[in-house]
Design a protein around this motif. Structure first.
Motif, PDB file in Angstrom:
ATOM      1  N   VAL A 117     -62.584  -1.833  24.770  1.00 23.62           N
ATOM      2  CA  VAL A 117     -63.961  -1.341  24.706  1.00 23.62           C
ATOM      3  C   VAL A 117     -64.342  -0.922  23.285  1.00 23.62           C
ATOM      4  CG1 VAL A 117     -65.564   0.413  25.552  1.00 23.62           C
ATOM      5  CG2 VAL A 117     -63.905  -0.627  27.111  1.00 23.62           C
ATOM      6  N   LEU A 118     -63.519  -0.090  22.654  1.00 22.97           N
ATOM      7  CA  LEU A 118     -63.843   0.348  21.297  1.00 22.97           C
ATOM      8  C   LEU A 118     -63.868  -0.834  20.332  1.00 22.97           C
ATOM      9  CD1 LEU A 118     -64.375   2.611  19.257  1.00 22.97           C
ATOM     10  CD2 LEU A 118     -61.902   2.839  18.975  1.00 22.97           C
ATOM     11  N   THR A 119     -62.907  -1.735  20.479  1.00 21.00           N
ATOM     12  CA  THR A 119     -62.850  -2.903  19.596  1.00 21.00           C
ATOM     13  C   THR A 119     -64.105  -3.756  19.731  1.00 21.00           C
ATOM     14  OG1 THR A 119     -60.436  -2.956  19.654  1.00 21.00           O
ATOM     15  CG2 THR A 119     -61.562  -4.996  19.063  1.00 21.00           C
ATOM     16  N   VAL A 120     -64.522  -4.028  20.958  1.00 20.24           N
ATOM     17  CA  VAL A 120     -65.730  -4.850  21.171  1.00 20.24           C
ATOM     18  C   VAL A 120     -66.961  -4.123  20.653  1.00 20.24           C
ATOM     19  CG1 VAL A 120     -67.191  -5.936  22.914  1.00 20.24           C
ATOM     20  CG2 VAL A 120     -64.706  -6.035  23.149  1.00 20.24           C
ATOM     21  N   PHE A 121     -67.016  -2.814  20.881  1.00 11.14           N
ATOM     22  CA  PHE A 121     -68.151  -2.011  20.408  1.00 11.14           C
ATOM     23  C   PHE A 121     -68.264  -2.090  18.886  1.00 11.14           C
ATOM     24  CE2 PHE A 121     -69.815   2.449  19.513  1.00 11.14           C
ATOM     25  CZ  PHE A 121     -71.145   2.099  19.735  1.00 11.14           C
ATOM     26  N   LEU A 122     -67.135  -1.916  18.205  1.00 14.12           N
ATOM     27  CA  LEU A 122     -67.159  -1.974  16.743  1.00 14.12           C
ATOM     28  C   LEU A 122     -67.493  -3.379  16.254  1.00 14.12           C
ATOM     29  CD1 LEU A 122     -64.040   0.214  15.824  1.00 14.12           C
ATOM     30  CD2 LEU A 122     -66.450   0.874  15.803  1.00 14.12           C
TER      31      LEU A 122
ATOM     32  N   GLY B 166     -70.589  -5.035  13.592  1.00  9.78           N
ATOM     33  CA  GLY B 166     -70.225  -5.565  12.286  1.00  9.78           C
ATOM     34  C   GLY B 166     -68.871  -5.179  11.740  1.00  9.78           C
ATOM     35  N   ALA B 167     -67.983  -4.628  12.534  1.00  6.22           N
ATOM     36  CA  ALA B 167     -66.660  -4.240  12.037  1.00  6.22           C
ATOM     37  C   ALA B 167     -65.833  -5.467  11.680  1.00  6.22           C
ATOM     38  CB  ALA B 167     -65.926  -3.411  13.092  1.00  6.22           C
ATOM     39  N   GLY B 168     -65.115  -5.375  10.568  1.00  9.32           N
ATOM     40  CA  GLY B 168     -64.252  -6.460  10.136  1.00  9.32           C
ATOM     41  C   GLY B 168     -62.817  -6.246  10.576  1.00  9.32           C
ATOM     42  N   GLU B 169     -61.932  -7.129  10.116  1.00  8.57           N
ATOM     43  CA  GLU B 169     -60.534  -7.068  10.532  1.00  8.57           C
ATOM     44  C   GLU B 169     -59.852  -5.770  10.098  1.00  8.57           C
ATOM     45  OE1 GLU B 169     -62.016  -9.659   9.316  1.00  8.57           O
ATOM     46  OE2 GLU B 169     -61.784 -11.216  10.847  1.00  8.57           O
ATOM     47  N   THR B 170     -60.187  -5.290   8.904  1.00 11.08           N
ATOM     48  CA  THR B 170     -59.545  -4.066   8.401  1.00 11.08           C
ATOM     49  C   THR B 170     -59.894  -2.863   9.269  1.00 11.08           C
ATOM     50  OG1 THR B 170     -59.601  -4.911   6.137  1.00 11.08           O
ATOM     51  CG2 THR B 170     -59.286  -2.551   6.418  1.00 11.08           C
TER      52      THR B 170
ATOM     53  N   VAL C 132     -73.304   3.329  12.873  1.00 13.59           N
ATOM     54  CA  VAL C 132     -72.763   3.280  14.229  1.00 13.59           C
ATOM     55  C   VAL C 132     -71.259   3.028  14.204  1.00 13.59           C
ATOM     56  CG1 VAL C 132     -72.818   2.092  16.446  1.00 13.59           C
ATOM     57  CG2 VAL C 132     -74.957   2.537  15.221  1.00 13.59           C
ATOM     58  N   ARG C 133     -70.843   1.997  13.464  1.00 12.84           N
ATOM     59  CA  ARG C 133     -69.416   1.654  13.511  1.00 12.84           C
ATOM     60  C   ARG C 133     -68.547   2.707  12.824  1.00 12.84           C
ATOM     61  NH1 ARG C 133     -71.419  -2.585  10.074  1.00 12.84           N
ATOM     62  NH2 ARG C 133     -70.672  -2.431   7.920  1.00 12.84           N
ATOM     63  N   TRP C 134     -69.004   3.248  11.704  1.00 10.69           N
ATOM     64  CA  TRP C 134     -68.207   4.277  11.040  1.00 10.69           C
ATOM     65  C   TRP C 134     -68.236   5.589  11.820  1.00 10.69           C
ATOM     66  CZ3 TRP C 134     -64.453   3.841   7.811  1.00 10.69           C
ATOM     67  CH2 TRP C 134     -64.382   2.738   6.963  1.00 10.69           C
ATOM     68  N   GLY C 135     -69.376   5.908  12.402  1.00 12.68           N
ATOM     69  CA  GLY C 135     -69.454   7.109  13.221  1.00 12.68           C
ATOM     70  C   GLY C 135     -68.529   7.028  14.420  1.00 12.68           C
ATOM     71  N   ALA C 136     -68.521   5.871  15.093  1.00 11.12           N
ATOM     72  CA  ALA C 136     -67.650   5.691  16.262  1.00 11.12           C
ATOM     73  C   ALA C 136     -66.184   5.781  15.860  1.00 11.12           C
ATOM     74  CB  ALA C 136     -67.943   4.348  16.930  1.00 11.12           C
ATOM     75  N   LEU C 137     -65.822   5.178  14.740  1.00  9.31           N
ATOM     76  CA  LEU C 137     -64.425   5.212  14.312  1.00  9.31           C
ATOM     77  C   LEU C 137     -63.998   6.627  13.920  1.00  9.31           C
ATOM     78  CD1 LEU C 137     -61.956   3.368  13.804  1.00  9.31           C
ATOM     79  CD2 LEU C 137     -62.672   3.270  11.400  1.00  9.31           C
ATOM     80  N   ILE C 138     -64.873   7.357  13.233  1.00  8.48           N
ATOM     81  CA  ILE C 138     -64.551   8.732  12.830  1.00  8.48           C
ATOM     82  C   ILE C 138     -64.420   9.625  14.051  1.00  8.48           C
ATOM     83  CG2 ILE C 138     -65.463  10.768  11.665  1.00  8.48           C
ATOM     84  CD1 ILE C 138     -66.671   8.820   9.572  1.00  8.48           C
ATOM     85  N   PHE C 139     -65.339   9.491  15.003  1.00 11.35           N
ATOM     86  CA  PHE C 139     -65.249  10.297  16.220  1.00 11.35           C
ATOM     87  C   PHE C 139     -63.986   9.941  17.006  1.00 11.35           C
ATOM     88  CE2 PHE C 139     -70.143  10.728  16.294  1.00 11.35           C
ATOM     89  CZ  PHE C 139     -70.057  11.873  15.533  1.00 11.35           C
TER      90      PHE C 139
END
Length: 239
Positions: free
Chosen positions: A28-33, A37-41, A105-112
């Motif tokens: 779920v988190l992977t698909v959300f990111l 626009g999340a990249g491989e890193t 969105v993607r950085w906020g989700a990853l930080i949270f």
């Protein structure tokens, strides 16, 4: 065997397993990111966060949850007020995602998510120690096995539900439903856990709060044990 404690543990673990499956990081988190626009890193950093923040911060729990008499209140309260809120924060972020830049969105989700893992890592060892103190060693493994089985079965249903909701496009904000729902199920699981009776621990005297040199001495004593070294190596290789 205290049936109330067994039922409370199994029920609490089942709801916690359901909650975690609804927002599983590998799906779920992977698909959300990815959708933002999340990249491989960034995707690769998820497992690094889990391995780093989830493990290294366990040492902090030795000092934060030193009281055996109050460990239930401390550990479960930590879940309610320091861990689970991050699920709600990601859910709120998902609600606002259509109106926010994808980078936010993607950085906020990853930080949270990092905050969620770090907070969970702080209490994980103390929580397992409390569990071990509640149940006698003759039944401890059985109760743990039943609890993990319940969590796994609930997680199977949660994983299917998560995939179904994501598939139901154009359902608006499926991730908001998943993270907010996971937060609610996690709260319910902890409230069920609160029914565990640890009155025998409450009547015990607390040991002195550990010092850093005490912890280092415990680590040295553990590493001196051959079985522990074998276990440690096997876990490192498995990871």
């Amino acid at each position: 065997m205290n049936k109330r404690n067994v039922i409370s543990t199994v029920g609490g673990e089942a709801f916690w397993g359901l909650a975690m499956a609804l927002v599983l990081s590998s799906t779920v988190l992977t698909v959300f990111l990815r959708e933002h626009g999340a990249g491989e890193t960034m995707i690769g950093s998820i497992s690094s966060i889990e391995s780093g923040a989830g493990v290294m911060l366990q040492f902090a729990g030795l000092f934060l949850f030193a009281s055996r008499r109050r460990r239930k209140q401390q550990a479960l309260g930590w879940h309610l007020f320091a861990i689970i809120p991050f699920l709600f924060l990601i859910g709120i972020l998902a609600c606002a995602a259509p109106r926010l830049p994808a980078t936010v969105v993607r950085w906020g989700a990853l930080i949270f998510y990092g905050g969620f893992v770090a907070a969970a890592g702080v209490v994980s060892a103390a929580f397992m120690d409390w569990f071990a103190q509640v149940f006698d060693e003759r039944v401890r493994g059985t109760v743990l096995g039943i609890s993990l089985c319940a969590a796994g079965l609930a997680g199977m249903g949660g994983g299917v539900l998560a995939g179904w909701l994501i598939h139901l496009r154009p359902l608006p904000n499926p991730y908001a439903y998943l993270y907010l729902g996971a937060g609610l199920f996690a709260v319910l699981g902890i409230l069920i856990y609160w029914r565990v009776d640890d009155s025998e621990l409450v009547r015990m005297e607390d040991a002195p709060r550990p010092r850093v040199e005490d912890v280092m001495r415990y680590i040295q004593a553990s590493l001196a044990d051959q079985n522990f070294r074998r276990f440690l190596v096997s876990r490192i290789l498995a990871t």
